[in-house]
Design an enzyme around this catalytic site. Structure first.
Site, PDB file in Angstrom:
ATOM      1  N   ALA A  64       0.857  -1.179   0.000  1.00  0.00           N
ATOM      2  CA  ALA A  64       0.000   0.000   0.000  1.00  0.00           C
ATOM      3  C   ALA A  64       0.897   1.234   0.000  1.00  0.00           C
ATOM      4  O   ALA A  64       2.050   1.170   0.444  1.00  0.00           O
ATOM      5  CB  ALA A  64      -0.888  -0.018   1.231  1.00  0.00           C
ATOM      6  N   GLY A 107       0.737  -5.206   0.745  1.00  0.00           N
ATOM      7  CA  GLY A 107      -0.440  -5.312  -0.127  1.00  0.00           C
ATOM      8  C   GLY A 107      -0.078  -5.871  -1.497  1.00  0.00           C
ATOM      9  O   GLY A 107      -0.934  -6.466  -2.165  1.00  0.00           O
ATOM     10  N   GLU A 110      -0.103  -9.484  -1.000  1.00  0.00           N
ATOM     11  CA  GLU A 110      -1.505  -9.892  -0.819  1.00  0.00           C
ATOM     12  C   GLU A 110      -2.259  -9.887  -2.147  1.00  0.00           C
ATOM     13  O   GLU A 110      -3.114 -10.734  -2.389  1.00  0.00           O
ATOM     14  CB  GLU A 110      -2.174  -8.970   0.205  1.00  0.00           C
ATOM     15  N   GLU A 130       4.761  -5.311   7.010  1.00  0.00           N
ATOM     16  CA  GLU A 130       3.932  -4.339   7.742  1.00  0.00           C
ATOM     17  C   GLU A 130       4.388  -4.161   9.183  1.00  0.00           C
ATOM     18  O   GLU A 130       4.307  -3.070   9.749  1.00  0.00           O
ATOM     19  CB  GLU A 130       2.459  -4.781   7.729  1.00  0.00           C
TER      20      GLU A 130
HETATM   21  N1  DAK Z   1       4.582   3.355  -0.433  1.00  0.00           N
HETATM   22  C1  DAK Z   1       4.973   4.547  -0.859  1.00  0.00           C
HETATM   23  N2  DAK Z   1       6.175   4.759  -1.474  1.00  0.00           N
HETATM   24  C2  DAK Z   1       6.984   3.700  -1.630  1.00  0.00           C
HETATM   25  C3  DAK Z   1       6.632   2.397  -1.174  1.00  0.00           C
HETATM   26  C4  DAK Z   1       5.333   2.238  -0.541  1.00  0.00           C
HETATM   27  N3  DAK Z   1       4.881   1.054  -0.119  1.00  0.00           N
HETATM   28  N4  DAK Z   1       7.646   1.565  -1.444  1.00  0.00           N
HETATM   29  C5  DAK Z   1       8.606   2.309  -2.062  1.00  0.00           C
HETATM   30  N5  DAK Z   1       8.199   3.594  -2.173  1.00  0.00           N
HETATM   31  C6  DAK Z   1       8.935   4.706  -2.773  1.00  0.00           C
HETATM   32  C7  DAK Z   1      10.075   5.194  -1.887  1.00  0.00           C
HETATM   33  O1  DAK Z   1       9.586   6.071  -0.904  1.00  0.00           O
HETATM   34  C8  DAK Z   1      10.975   5.866  -2.899  1.00  0.00           C
HETATM   35  O2  DAK Z   1      10.426   7.122  -3.210  1.00  0.00           O
HETATM   36  P1  DAK Z   1      11.403   8.432  -3.249  1.00  0.00           P
HETATM   37  O3  DAK Z   1      12.095   8.460  -1.941  1.00  0.00           O
HETATM   38  O4  DAK Z   1      12.325   8.126  -4.418  1.00  0.00           O
HETATM   39  O5  DAK Z   1      10.460   9.568  -3.501  1.00  0.00           O
HETATM   40  C9  DAK Z   1      10.809   4.987  -4.133  1.00  0.00           C
HETATM   41  O6  DAK Z   1       9.570   4.271  -3.968  1.00  0.00           O
HETATM   42  C10 DAK Z   1      11.926   3.963  -4.283  1.00  0.00           C
HETATM   43  O7  DAK Z   1      12.012   3.249  -3.075  1.00  0.00           O
HETATM   44  P2  DAK Z   1      13.399   3.012  -2.300  1.00  0.00           P
HETATM   45  O8  DAK Z   1      14.324   4.158  -2.539  1.00  0.00           O
HETATM   46  O9  DAK Z   1      13.056   2.690  -0.901  1.00  0.00           O
HETATM   47  O10 DAK Z   1      13.931   1.751  -3.078  1.00  0.00           O
HETATM   48  P3  DAK Z   1      14.887   0.602  -2.516  1.00  0.00           P
HETATM   49  O11 DAK Z   1      15.205  -0.242  -3.711  1.00  0.00           O
HETATM   50  O12 DAK Z   1      16.000   1.163  -1.702  1.00  0.00           O
HETATM   51  O13 DAK Z   1      13.956  -0.256  -1.507  1.00  0.00           O
HETATM   52  C11 DAK Z   1      11.953  -1.440  -0.851  1.00  0.00           C
HETATM   53  C12 DAK Z   1      12.909  -0.951  -2.002  1.00  0.00           C
HETATM   54  C13 DAK Z   1      10.748  -2.093  -1.486  1.00  0.00           C
HETATM   55  C14 DAK Z   1      12.702  -2.466   0.018  1.00  0.00           C
HETATM   56  C15 DAK Z   1      11.567  -0.227   0.023  1.00  0.00           C
HETATM   57  O14 DAK Z   1      11.079   0.798  -0.826  1.00  0.00           O
HETATM   58  C16 DAK Z   1      10.488  -0.547   1.011  1.00  0.00           C
HETATM   59  O15 DAK Z   1      10.736  -1.134   2.063  1.00  0.00           O
HETATM   60  N6  DAK Z   1       9.225  -0.144   0.708  1.00  0.00           N
HETATM   61  C17 DAK Z   1       8.123  -0.307   1.620  1.00  0.00           C
HETATM   62  C18 DAK Z   1       7.602  -1.724   1.623  1.00  0.00           C
HETATM   63  C19 DAK Z   1       6.517  -1.912   2.623  1.00  0.00           C
HETATM   64  O16 DAK Z   1       6.653  -1.663   3.831  1.00  0.00           O
HETATM   65  N7  DAK Z   1       5.305  -2.351   2.171  1.00  0.00           N
HETATM   66  C20 DAK Z   1       4.164  -2.580   3.025  1.00  0.00           C
HETATM   67  C21 DAK Z   1       3.312  -1.323   3.098  1.00  0.00           C
HETATM   68  S1  DAK Z   1       1.848  -1.519   4.153  1.00  0.00           S
HETATM   69  C22 DAK Z   1      -5.665  -3.207   3.525  1.00  0.00           C
HETATM   70  C23 DAK Z   1      -5.163  -3.241   2.238  1.00  0.00           C
HETATM   71  C24 DAK Z   1      -3.789  -3.197   2.033  1.00  0.00           C
HETATM   72  C25 DAK Z   1      -2.948  -3.108   3.089  1.00  0.00           C
HETATM   73  C26 DAK Z   1      -3.443  -3.068   4.372  1.00  0.00           C
HETATM   74  C27 DAK Z   1      -4.816  -3.113   4.588  1.00  0.00           C
HETATM   75  N8  DAK Z   1      -7.082  -3.277   3.772  1.00  0.00           N
HETATM   76  C28 DAK Z   1      -7.978  -3.626   2.682  1.00  0.00           C
HETATM   77  C29 DAK Z   1      -7.621  -3.034   5.039  1.00  0.00           C
HETATM   78  C30 DAK Z   1      -1.519  -3.043   2.836  1.00  0.00           C
HETATM   79  C31 DAK Z   1      -0.603  -2.489   3.641  1.00  0.00           C
HETATM   80  C32 DAK Z   1       0.780  -2.380   3.175  1.00  0.00           C
HETATM   81  O17 DAK Z   1       1.127  -2.856   2.133  1.00  0.00           O
END
Ligand code: DAK
Length: 256
Positions: A64, A107, A110, A130
């Site tokens: 997400a 997400g 998922e 998460e």
């Molecule tokens: N959201 C927003 N921006 C993101 C992102 C994300 N999930 N993942 C990456 N980006 C952005 C980064 O902020 C960066 O943007 P700038 O800084 O360049 O502006 C750009 O993408 C490149 O990312 P990185 O510089 O971090 O790239 P790396 O290769 O160094 O790292 C990475 C890649 C995937 C390991 C890292 O970006 C990362 O850890 N990203 C977050 C992954 C994460 O935590 N995902 C889970 C999010 S929570 C629901 C439905 C859905 C959900 C929940 C409930 N319901 C129906 C109730 C879902 C929740 C989630 O998914």
């Protein structure tokens, strides 16, 4: 502004490409809504038999959109319009294939798990990070990962937030095929076309029946299967399939 979802059609197969490359295809509310609406439309289109969801080489979807989610309230997350998008994705009745390269996290993982089959590149990584953000999976991760990987592995992935490689995902039965990056498009399309050539009604009822294995008791699910099996004897495709076998020729299925 570039389209966040690109729709490509190849005969009876539609490829939906997530397209927010600057944020690794993070799924904002708008994109999830668009995906749900598109799938709903494709479900109504008899010409469409299989749908592939894919991203780009670096990322399927990194979860997400955290920037958007950071400001969300409980009320936002409980809102019908948000939850219903994921529900509509889950309810898609035709086979869904995830073609995953790079990150399938949160997400994104998922979303891949909502699909019926997963083709992944060697670079793909699956995980539910998460917990590192102070939350937990909310779009099916705790249930689907547990049902696929078993409790022990699901606990480890969800409680540590660590991801697994495509090879590990394959070994655990999460992924159907692992291919090189260059092969992803052709391999996922070949799988989609193979299924699209099968009788569509039988494919849909078989998918529906398989998914009941997760919802019903064995006896109820066997009953459900029996009914779907019998139902197919009212289709032209059943007559054609069996006639073609007896006449030693290739069947021509019409989806009727
Ligand atoms: N959201 C927003 N921006 C993101 C992102 C994300 N999930 N993942 C990456 N980006 C952005 C980064 O902020 C960066 O943007 P700038 O800084 O360049 O502006 C750009 O993408 C490149 O990312 P990185 O510089 O971090 O790239 P790396 O290769 O160094 O790292 C990475 C890649 C995937 C390991 C890292 O970006 C990362 O850890 N990203 C977050 C992954 C994460 O935590 N995902 C889970 C999010 S929570 C629901 C439905 C859905 C959900 C929940 C409930 N319901 C129906 C109730 C879902 C929740 C989630 O998914």
């Amino acid at each position: 502004m570039a389209e966040s979802l690109i729709i490509e059609r190849v005969n009876h197969v539609v490829r939906l490409r997530l397209n927010r490359p600057t944020v690794l295809n993070a799924l904002n509310f708008r994109l999830v809504r668009r995906l749900a609406k598109t799938l709903e439309e494709l479900d109504q289109d008899d010409e469409v038999r299989v749908v592939i969801i894919t991203g780009n080489k670096k990322s399927f979807a990194a979860g997400a959109d955290i920037r958007e989610m950071a400001e969300a309230t409980t009320a936002d997350l409980m809102a019908e319009r948000y939850l219903s998008s994921w529900l509509r994705i889950r309810q898609f009745s035709k086979p869904l294939i995830a073609a995953v390269s790079g990150f399938a996290l949160g997400g994104g993982c998922e979303l891949a798990l909502c699909c019926d089959l997963i083709v992944a590149t060697e670079t793909a990584r699956f995980g539910q990070p998460e917990i590192l953000l102070g939350i937990m999976p909310g779009a099916g991760g705790t249930q689907r990962l547990t049902r696929t990987l078993g409790k022990t592995k699901a606990m480890e992935l969800i409680l540590t937030g660590k991801s697994i490689s495509a090879k590990e995902a394959f070994d655990y039965g999460l992924v159907n095929r692992v291919v090189s990056i260059d092969e992803l498009e052709t391999a996922s399309l070949a799988l989609a076309e193979e299924i699209a050539a099968k009788p569509p009604l039988a494919v849909r009822l078989a998918k529906q029946s398989i998914l009941k294995a997760f919802d019903l008791s064995l006896e109820e699910a066997l009953h459900f299967e029996q009914n779907n099996f019998a139902l197919l004897f009212s289709t032209e495709d059943q007559r054609e399939g069996m006639k073609a076998f007896i006449e030693k020729r290739k069947p021509h299925f019409k989806g009727k």
